[in-house]
Design a protein around this motif. Sequence first.
Motif, PDB file in Angstrom:
ATOM      1  N   GLU A 196       2.645  -5.984 -75.863  1.00 32.54           N
ATOM      2  CA  GLU A 196       3.052  -7.379 -75.310  1.00 32.54           C
ATOM      3  C   GLU A 196       4.010  -7.350 -74.323  1.00 32.54           C
ATOM      4  N   LEU A 197       4.015  -8.072 -73.125  1.00 26.65           N
ATOM      5  CA  LEU A 197       4.887  -7.926 -72.237  1.00 26.65           C
ATOM      6  C   LEU A 197       5.092  -9.449 -71.669  1.00 26.65           C
ATOM      7  N   ASP A 198       6.208  -9.807 -71.819  1.00 27.15           N
ATOM      8  CA  ASP A 198       6.592 -11.477 -71.675  1.00 27.15           C
ATOM      9  C   ASP A 198       8.030 -11.491 -71.180  1.00 27.15           C
ATOM     10  N   GLY A 199       8.283 -11.929 -69.869  1.00 24.62           N
ATOM     11  CA  GLY A 199       9.637 -12.016 -69.406  1.00 24.62           C
ATOM     12  C   GLY A 199      10.411 -12.915 -70.119  1.00 24.62           C
ATOM     13  N   ARG A 200      10.042 -13.835 -71.053  1.00 22.66           N
ATOM     14  CA  ARG A 200      11.074 -14.451 -71.751  1.00 22.66           C
ATOM     15  C   ARG A 200      11.557 -13.835 -73.207  1.00 22.66           C
ATOM     16  N   ARG A 201      10.840 -12.598 -73.445  1.00 24.87           N
ATOM     17  CA  ARG A 201      11.333 -11.959 -74.652  1.00 24.87           C
ATOM     18  C   ARG A 201      12.541 -10.820 -74.336  1.00 24.87           C
ATOM     19  N   GLY A 202      12.987 -10.158 -75.333  1.00 26.60           N
ATOM     20  CA  GLY A 202      13.950  -9.234 -75.005  1.00 26.60           C
ATOM     21  C   GLY A 202      13.500  -7.849 -74.585  1.00 26.60           C
ATOM     22  N   GLY A 203      12.262  -7.594 -74.241  1.00 31.13           N
ATOM     23  CA  GLY A 203      11.906  -6.431 -73.765  1.00 31.13           C
ATOM     24  C   GLY A 203      10.335  -6.474 -74.376  1.00 31.13           C
ATOM     25  N   PRO A 204       9.786  -4.937 -73.704  1.00 29.49           N
ATOM     26  CA  PRO A 204       8.488  -4.851 -74.280  1.00 29.49           C
ATOM     27  C   PRO A 204       7.986  -5.022 -75.864  1.00 29.49           C
ATOM     28  N   ILE A 205       7.224  -5.247 -76.472  1.00 27.77           N
ATOM     29  CA  ILE A 205       6.936  -5.508 -77.919  1.00 27.77           C
ATOM     30  C   ILE A 205       5.758  -4.867 -78.360  1.00 27.77           C
ATOM     31  N   ASP A 206       6.228  -3.981 -79.386  1.00 23.84           N
ATOM     32  CA  ASP A 206       4.719  -3.146 -79.693  1.00 23.84           C
ATOM     33  C   ASP A 206       3.896  -3.921 -80.780  1.00 23.84           C
ATOM     34  N   ARG A 207       2.512  -4.059 -80.641  1.00 22.96           N
ATOM     35  CA  ARG A 207       1.900  -4.790 -81.393  1.00 22.96           C
ATOM     36  C   ARG A 207       1.130  -4.173 -82.457  1.00 22.96           C
ATOM     37  N   GLY A 208       1.190  -2.671 -82.548  1.00 24.25           N
ATOM     38  CA  GLY A 208       0.442  -1.961 -83.463  1.00 24.25           C
ATOM     39  C   GLY A 208      -0.676  -1.001 -82.667  1.00 24.25           C
ATOM     40  N   VAL A 209      -1.116  -0.333 -83.608  1.00 21.04           N
ATOM     41  CA  VAL A 209      -2.182   0.531 -83.081  1.00 21.04           C
ATOM     42  C   VAL A 209      -3.294  -0.114 -82.236  1.00 21.04           C
ATOM     43  N   CYS A 210      -3.780   0.450 -81.186  1.00 21.70           N
ATOM     44  CA  CYS A 210      -4.605  -0.240 -80.376  1.00 21.70           C
ATOM     45  C   CYS A 210      -5.995   0.808 -80.068  1.00 21.70           C
ATOM     46  N   SER A 211      -6.995   0.519 -80.557  1.00 20.47           N
ATOM     47  CA  SER A 211      -8.297   1.227 -80.072  1.00 20.47           C
ATOM     48  C   SER A 211      -9.158   0.556 -79.097  1.00 20.47           C
ATOM     49  N   ASP A 212      -9.215  -0.673 -79.059  1.00 17.79           N
ATOM     50  CA  ASP A 212     -10.003  -1.385 -78.217  1.00 17.79           C
ATOM     51  C   ASP A 212      -9.101  -2.759 -77.567  1.00 17.79           C
ATOM     52  N   LEU A 213      -8.416  -2.416 -76.490  1.00 10.70           N
ATOM     53  CA  LEU A 213      -7.619  -3.461 -75.841  1.00 10.70           C
ATOM     54  C   LEU A 213      -8.228  -5.050 -76.093  1.00 10.70           C
TER      55      LEU A 213
END
Length: 244
Positions: A196-213
């Motif tokens: 997840e990429l959100d400019g209000r956050r502290g940086g990129p955030i990992d949301r887990g394993v991704c097999s289908d975006l």
Amino acid sequence: MANRWVPLESNPDVLNSWSSKAGLVTSQDEFTDVYGFDPELLAMIPQPVKAVVLLFPISEGYEKSRKEEDAKIIKEGQHPIDSTILWIKQTIGNACGTMGLIHALANSNVTLAPESALAKFIEQSMDKSPEERSKLLETTPLFADIHAQAAAAGQTVAPSANERVDLHFTCFVQAPSPPSREEGIEVEDDQRRLIELDGRRGGPIDRGVCSDLLQDAARFIKETYVPLAQSLEFSMLALAPPAA
């Protein structure tokens, strides 16, 4: 955020207008509405999906969750993020639409026109910090002009730059999992990760394993964002090949 832009409307025409002006070759990829989380609705979207852009309502519950999660990541860390991910800190008010679009296009395998505004911005940003990228965005009038033109192209009357808007854009992309280290031995990990990429956050955030975006982003949004919302003002769009 003393510098403020007019908010973007979340619809494919606006996002595609912005993307085309910024340099995306829209004959190969474009933004399209995702109408719901059901498998039948997700199956309507052409593949491969290269990014998911979400407009969601900001609530007290979300703000509390956001701050707690950012603090936890600072304290405990998270799964390593691929070093090629380009993330920008948002310092311009109401610019979250442009931030989401830059994050989506810069971190996807899309075709950009040579010498376009976005291609040049990505090239200039790669060796800079998130804060330096923010300054570059602030001082690049091309993006302010593209944003203003796209904002004026919406189907509804756009709010003024100074009007408070309790809606926000974020973006989801897929990225490789960086090599991990166990007992000093480098271990290759070929899993893909949902980022997840959100400019209000502290940086990129990992949301887990991704097999289908698309499916994994939709599942995360349904399970995490929807329960915190106080309204149903959601809009989800996928960056995908044009429908045949």
